[in-house]
Write a protein that holds these residues in place. Sequence first.
Motif, PDB file in Angstrom:
ATOM      1  N   LEU A  59      -0.591   0.167  -3.319  1.00 11.61           N
ATOM      2  CA  LEU A  59      -0.872  -0.160  -2.089  1.00 11.61           C
ATOM      3  C   LEU A  59      -1.844  -1.445  -1.974  1.00 11.61           C
ATOM      4  O   LEU A  59      -1.537  -2.260  -1.059  1.00 11.61           O
ATOM      5  CB  LEU A  59      -1.652   0.910  -1.453  1.00 11.61           C
ATOM      6  CG  LEU A  59      -2.123   0.710   0.290  1.00 11.61           C
ATOM      7  CD1 LEU A  59      -2.074   2.028   0.887  1.00 11.61           C
ATOM      8  CD2 LEU A  59      -3.550   0.228   0.236  1.00 11.61           C
ATOM      9  N   ALA A  60      -2.567  -1.446  -2.943  1.00 11.63           N
ATOM     10  CA  ALA A  60      -3.413  -2.603  -3.156  1.00 11.63           C
ATOM     11  C   ALA A  60      -2.559  -4.145  -3.423  1.00 11.63           C
ATOM     12  O   ALA A  60      -2.572  -5.036  -2.829  1.00 11.63           O
ATOM     13  CB  ALA A  60      -4.574  -2.561  -3.936  1.00 11.63           C
ATOM     14  N   ALA A  61      -1.605  -3.618  -4.126  1.00 11.33           N
ATOM     15  CA  ALA A  61      -0.943  -4.766  -4.777  1.00 11.33           C
ATOM     16  C   ALA A  61       0.099  -5.295  -3.575  1.00 11.33           C
ATOM     17  O   ALA A  61       0.564  -6.620  -3.621  1.00 11.33           O
ATOM     18  CB  ALA A  61       0.107  -4.428  -5.973  1.00 11.33           C
ATOM     19  N   LYS A  62       0.397  -4.566  -2.799  1.00  5.44           N
ATOM     20  CA  LYS A  62       1.555  -4.856  -1.778  1.00  5.44           C
ATOM     21  C   LYS A  62       0.773  -5.255  -0.275  1.00  5.44           C
ATOM     22  O   LYS A  62       0.729  -6.343   0.058  1.00  5.44           O
ATOM     23  CB  LYS A  62       2.679  -3.830  -1.492  1.00  5.44           C
ATOM     24  CG  LYS A  62       3.639  -3.655  -2.663  1.00  5.44           C
ATOM     25  CD  LYS A  62       4.531  -2.620  -2.427  1.00  5.44           C
ATOM     26  CE  LYS A  62       5.587  -2.442  -3.475  1.00  5.44           C
ATOM     27  NZ  LYS A  62       4.984  -2.158  -4.726  1.00  5.44           N
ATOM     28  N   ARG A  63       0.331  -4.162   0.234  1.00  6.03           N
ATOM     29  CA  ARG A  63      -0.249  -4.348   1.549  1.00  6.03           C
ATOM     30  C   ARG A  63      -1.712  -5.154   1.581  1.00  6.03           C
ATOM     31  O   ARG A  63      -1.641  -6.059   2.624  1.00  6.03           O
ATOM     32  CB  ARG A  63      -0.705  -3.113   2.338  1.00  6.03           C
ATOM     33  CG  ARG A  63       0.731  -2.337   2.368  1.00  6.03           C
ATOM     34  CD  ARG A  63       0.689  -1.121   3.341  1.00  6.03           C
ATOM     35  NE  ARG A  63       1.743  -0.118   3.195  1.00  6.03           N
ATOM     36  CZ  ARG A  63       1.873   0.785   4.078  1.00  6.03           C
ATOM     37  NH1 ARG A  63       0.957   1.317   4.688  1.00  6.03           N
ATOM     38  NH2 ARG A  63       3.090   1.467   3.995  1.00  6.03           N
ATOM     39  N   LEU A  64      -2.499  -4.973   0.782  1.00  5.88           N
ATOM     40  CA  LEU A  64      -3.610  -5.700   0.856  1.00  5.88           C
ATOM     41  C   LEU A  64      -3.212  -7.366   0.389  1.00  5.88           C
ATOM     42  O   LEU A  64      -3.993  -8.341   0.886  1.00  5.88           O
ATOM     43  CB  LEU A  64      -4.844  -5.422  -0.236  1.00  5.88           C
ATOM     44  CG  LEU A  64      -5.236  -3.920   0.159  1.00  5.88           C
ATOM     45  CD1 LEU A  64      -6.325  -3.600  -0.767  1.00  5.88           C
ATOM     46  CD2 LEU A  64      -5.415  -3.968   1.681  1.00  5.88           C
ATOM     47  N   MET A  65      -2.449  -7.501  -0.269  1.00  8.55           N
ATOM     48  CA  MET A  65      -1.968  -8.826  -0.957  1.00  8.55           C
ATOM     49  C   MET A  65      -1.517  -9.561   0.398  1.00  8.55           C
ATOM     50  O   MET A  65      -1.783 -10.780   0.627  1.00  8.55           O
ATOM     51  CB  MET A  65      -0.855  -8.746  -2.008  1.00  8.55           C
ATOM     52  CG  MET A  65      -0.170 -10.004  -2.122  1.00  8.55           C
ATOM     53  SD  MET A  65      -1.144 -11.351  -3.021  1.00  8.55           S
ATOM     54  CE  MET A  65      -1.120 -10.485  -4.679  1.00  8.55           C
ATOM     55  N   ARG A  66      -0.508  -8.790   1.477  1.00  8.30           N
ATOM     56  CA  ARG A  66      -0.141  -9.460   2.522  1.00  8.30           C
ATOM     57  C   ARG A  66      -1.093  -9.938   3.393  1.00  8.30           C
ATOM     58  O   ARG A  66      -1.229 -10.842   3.942  1.00  8.30           O
ATOM     59  CB  ARG A  66       0.961  -8.686   3.183  1.00  8.30           C
ATOM     60  CG  ARG A  66       2.213  -8.279   2.240  1.00  8.30           C
ATOM     61  CD  ARG A  66       3.098  -7.467   2.888  1.00  8.30           C
ATOM     62  NE  ARG A  66       4.100  -6.911   1.894  1.00  8.30           N
ATOM     63  CZ  ARG A  66       5.006  -6.114   2.128  1.00  8.30           C
ATOM     64  NH1 ARG A  66       5.231  -5.314   3.186  1.00  8.30           N
ATOM     65  NH2 ARG A  66       5.876  -5.592   1.304  1.00  8.30           N
ATOM     66  N   LEU A  67      -2.255  -8.996   3.593  1.00  8.47           N
ATOM     67  CA  LEU A  67      -3.516  -9.231   4.553  1.00  8.47           C
ATOM     68  C   LEU A  67      -4.293 -10.455   3.915  1.00  8.47           C
ATOM     69  O   LEU A  67      -4.475 -11.269   4.703  1.00  8.47           O
ATOM     70  CB  LEU A  67      -4.381  -7.916   4.748  1.00  8.47           C
ATOM     71  CG  LEU A  67      -3.631  -6.749   5.323  1.00  8.47           C
ATOM     72  CD1 LEU A  67      -4.627  -5.674   5.196  1.00  8.47           C
ATOM     73  CD2 LEU A  67      -3.352  -7.099   6.806  1.00  8.47           C
ATOM     74  N   GLY A  68      -4.240 -10.393   2.379  1.00  7.64           N
ATOM     75  CA  GLY A  68      -4.689 -11.344   2.170  1.00  7.64           C
ATOM     76  C   GLY A  68      -4.274 -12.988   2.374  1.00  7.64           C
ATOM     77  O   GLY A  68      -4.989 -14.094   2.754  1.00  7.64           O
ATOM     78  N   VAL A  69      -2.950 -12.998   2.320  1.00  6.86           N
ATOM     79  CA  VAL A  69      -2.120 -14.276   2.449  1.00  6.86           C
ATOM     80  C   VAL A  69      -2.140 -14.571   4.120  1.00  6.86           C
ATOM     81  O   VAL A  69      -2.372 -15.656   4.251  1.00  6.86           O
ATOM     82  CB  VAL A  69      -0.562 -13.910   2.108  1.00  6.86           C
ATOM     83  CG1 VAL A  69       0.389 -14.843   2.703  1.00  6.86           C
ATOM     84  CG2 VAL A  69      -0.464 -13.635   0.840  1.00  6.86           C
ATOM     85  N   VAL A  70      -2.453 -13.493   4.908  1.00  4.10           N
ATOM     86  CA  VAL A  70      -2.563 -13.846   6.346  1.00  4.10           C
ATOM     87  C   VAL A  70      -3.861 -14.537   6.662  1.00  4.10           C
ATOM     88  O   VAL A  70      -3.910 -15.656   7.067  1.00  4.10           O
ATOM     89  CB  VAL A  70      -2.599 -12.631   7.202  1.00  4.10           C
ATOM     90  CG1 VAL A  70      -2.953 -12.968   8.479  1.00  4.10           C
ATOM     91  CG2 VAL A  70      -1.206 -11.928   7.337  1.00  4.10           C
TER      92      VAL A  70
END
Length: 343
Positions: A59-70
Amino acid sequence: MWMWGVAAAAGATAAAWAVHTLVPGIPLLTVAVVLGIVVGQLPVLRPAVTGPLKPGLSLAAKRLMRLGVVLLGLKLSLVDIAGLGWVTITTTVLIVLLTFVGTLWLGRLVGLPGHQPLLIATGFAICGASAIGAMSGVVKAKDQETATPVALVTLCGTLAIGVLPLLWHPLGLTDLQFGHWVGAGVHDVGQVVATAQIAGTAALAVAVVVKLTRVLMLAPIVASVALYERRRVAVAVGPVGGAADSPDATPGTPAAARRPPVLPLFVAGFLAMVLVRTFVPLPAALLDAADLVQTILLAMALFGLGTAVRLTELLRTGGRALGVGLASWLLIAALALAAVFVS
């Protein structure tokens, strides 16, 4: 059970922050990736990483990554980028495109499996592990498939911190030229800062703006790949959405729902944040808070990705991938150096 993996990623981020505080020259995100790689190799921890912690780390590798990119979009102001001038902007865009296409071609030429050529090309051309995570979300790459490109871009970016300053004076570069070279040729934002800061604040400012111009290319490249994937899935599914043998098909799921969006939601969020930063006067405290949250999210995500790296498999089968990564590193460094003299 995902909470335990997320908690582990948060604890690892705190440890990485401590290392970065003690040794500021080592970028925080690089420490987070390396720490994840180390944890993934330890036999005593591997059962937990591949067992109860796996859902949270994924979950961290996928969803948190996307939030960080935003949130990464809040670092970008179109006004700052326009201030570079059309020559610098044009050469920076060309560097990204030539590196992306050249790396993708080389990766496919040597027969790298799955999405590895695409992910390596994205990471080396745009903004390191953050770009790899963004692209992996579009093509639905597995964590193990993403791990090798992340390890390679981290390795080469870390090498750049030590190698490029040694070439600064022998190449006859001024401080500003060195900053330009670093911004155009080094992968991760943190690695750019660590490399360029030795030449002074003016060089660092140029390096960061040039680097963020490359980051802006994340949106059109990811959107282009998403459009390609959507068309590919549409062909595989067929005009009536049947295609039971399609790998993307799920019984009872409409064909349109199985196609990737033309513009992924997190990419749209990234672009929205760029526009907000450009046209809305935001208080410095808010930008600092967003930068802190973005750093934490990306560090947690990169730790999660790092735990998926298996060095034994990489050493046994990753010679071709390592060759492609080093070739891409040399390619973007050479193109960036040429751009410095053209500008």
